[in-house]
Design a protein around this motif. Structure first.
Motif, short mmCIF file in Angstrom:
data_model
loop_
_atom_site.label_atom_id
_atom_site.label_comp_id
_atom_site.label_asym_id
_atom_site.label_seq_id
_atom_site.Cartn_x
_atom_site.Cartn_y
_atom_site.Cartn_z
N GLU A 37 30.41 47.25 43.66
CA GLU A 37 30.91 47.01 42.05
C GLU A 37 32.33 47.95 41.49
OE1 GLU A 37 30.38 45.49 38.27
OE2 GLU A 37 29.01 45.28 39.76
N CYS A 93 35.41 47.16 42.57
CA CYS A 93 36.23 45.35 42.33
C CYS A 93 36.21 46.02 40.85
CB CYS A 93 34.91 44.61 42.12
SG CYS A 93 34.59 43.93 43.84
N ALA A 94 35.09 46.84 39.75
CA ALA A 94 36.16 46.92 38.02
C ALA A 94 37.56 47.90 38.22
CB ALA A 94 35.38 47.39 37.78
N ASP A 95 37.77 48.62 39.17
CA ASP A 95 39.23 49.63 39.09
C ASP A 95 40.29 48.65 39.35
OD1 ASP A 95 41.31 50.78 40.03
OD2 ASP A 95 40.13 51.79 41.53
N LEU A 104 31.80 39.00 43.07
CA LEU A 104 31.79 40.01 42.54
C LEU A 104 33.61 40.11 42.25
CD1 LEU A 104 30.29 42.37 41.49
CD2 LEU A 104 30.77 43.92 43.67
N ALA A 105 33.88 39.97 43.50
CA ALA A 105 35.91 40.92 42.69
C ALA A 105 36.31 39.72 41.78
CB ALA A 105 36.32 40.66 44.34
N ASN A 108 34.81 37.97 39.86
CA ASN A 108 34.64 37.93 38.75
C ASN A 108 35.03 39.57 38.03
OD1 ASN A 108 32.91 35.64 38.26
ND2 ASN A 108 31.05 36.67 39.06
N HIS A 109 35.42 40.16 38.68
CA HIS A 109 36.73 41.43 38.07
C HIS A 109 38.01 40.63 37.94
CE1 HIS A 109 32.66 43.63 38.38
NE2 HIS A 109 33.13 44.25 37.64
N LYS A 165 39.33 39.91 40.58
CA LYS A 165 40.88 40.41 41.87
C LYS A 165 41.00 39.20 42.72
CE LYS A 165 39.75 44.18 40.70
NZ LYS A 165 41.09 44.80 39.27
#
Length: 327
Positions: A58, A61-63, A84-85, A87-88, A90
């Protein structure tokens, strides 16, 4: 395109190590790594000179300093990790096999399309220089009508029931780890098959130890593949046409050499790969090119083709009686 995208590495296993080595060697920018443990992330970052180490996927992916995520987890985790990626915000390069089934593959492709992000399967063989040349030859028509494709991927790997390759809950077995190579190759040369026939030998864990397939096509062409995790084989591939053939040397899916023969059995072209490293930098370059050109799909391996390949693998698994616990 090297250096135009900031990469984040999701997972710290062997394949992630190989990928990062090639990226570092060829000037690509790796800015972060993420693992389920901070200790593993720190160790990986220190070894490969990566500026940031995250103790969760998490956080990686938020970086904000990451543009694209390389998903290097076992097959059953690919869909969740890619989701996950994406949705951020990426782009994602997802290790092959793309997912564990076509349903997951389509969901990821649709999500990427909805966010205008690149979703690319990390079938590194597709992007190697010798494969680019082979694709040119086939499409030029000099081989005549393609009548058959034959390829094997057979290795003598661990029989330990606890090894990832033999664990059904991790998507283990010859098909997703090894069979994906020759099957993707047949799609590259001939497209999606008209009919699929498969047989297999299953191990005590239920994972497939050997898988053989025969595909037929509307043109009349036939493709044969053999994959095995407990027998070391030749690992060569051949494309037969009415006006000639291509013989790809061992190991055909890595940087290697090939010869093109004409109908009189004379060698008319010989290709020798000159690739520094393992060759995984080419798939990274493809994603970076797509990002730079503001495109979400290329012609070498489109998201829709990755879904079609997973659909083929689903059919093979139905025929050989193979189902994963995560499904």
């Amino acid at each position: 395109m090297a250096g135009s995208v900031r990469w984040g590495i999701l997972a710290t296993g062997w394949i992630a190590e190989q990928f990062v080595k090639d990226l570092n060697q060829h000037g690509h920018k790796v800015t972060a790594v993420g693992s389920r443990s901070q200790q593993s992330a720190d160790k990986f970052a220190a070894e490969f000179g990566i500026p940031k180490a995250h103790g969760s996927y998490e956080a990686l992916c938020a970086d904000p300093d990451v543009d694209a995520i390389y998903v290097a987890t076992p097959h059953p985790m690919h869909a969740d990790n890619a989701r996950l990626a994406l949705n951020h915000g990426k782009h994602v390069l997802i290790e092959k096999a793309f997912t564990v089934n076509a349903r997951e593959a389509q969901e990821i492709v649709d999500l990427g399309a909805s966010k205008d992000l690149v979703v690319l399967e990390a079938m590194w063989t597709r992007f190697l220089p010798h494969m680019l040349r082979i694709r040119e030859i086939v499409r030029s028509g000099v081989l005549g009508e393609i009548r058959s494709v034959v390829a094997d991927h057979t290795q003598d790997l661990s029989d330990d029931p606890k090894h990832r390759l033999n664990a059904l809950e991790l998507g283990g077995g010859a098909l997703l780890d090894l069979g994906i190579y020759p099957i993707s190759f047949t799609f590259d040369v001939l497209g999606a098959p008209k009919t699929i026939a498969a047989t297999a030998r299953l191990k005590q864990t239920g994972a497939d130890g050997t898988v053989a397939t025969m595909f037929t096509y509307g043109s009349g062409a036939i493709a044969l593949t053999l994959s095995g995790s407990d027998t070391a084989g030749r690992n060569i591939a051949t494309i037969h046409g009415t006006e000639g053939r291509i013989e790809i040397d061992k190991v055909w899916y890595t940087p290697t050499s090939f010869r093109r023969y004409d109908a009189s059995n004379s060698v008319v072209e010989e290709y020798v790969s000159k690739v520094e490293g393992r060759g995984m930098q080419y798939q990274a370059a493809e994603l970076e090119r797509l990002v730079a050109e503001k495109r979400t799909a290329g012609t070498i391996l489109s998201p829709s083709e990755s879904v079609a390949i997973m659909t083929c693998l689903d059919t093979i698994r139905q025929q050989i009686g193979l189902k994963y616990p995560t499904e």
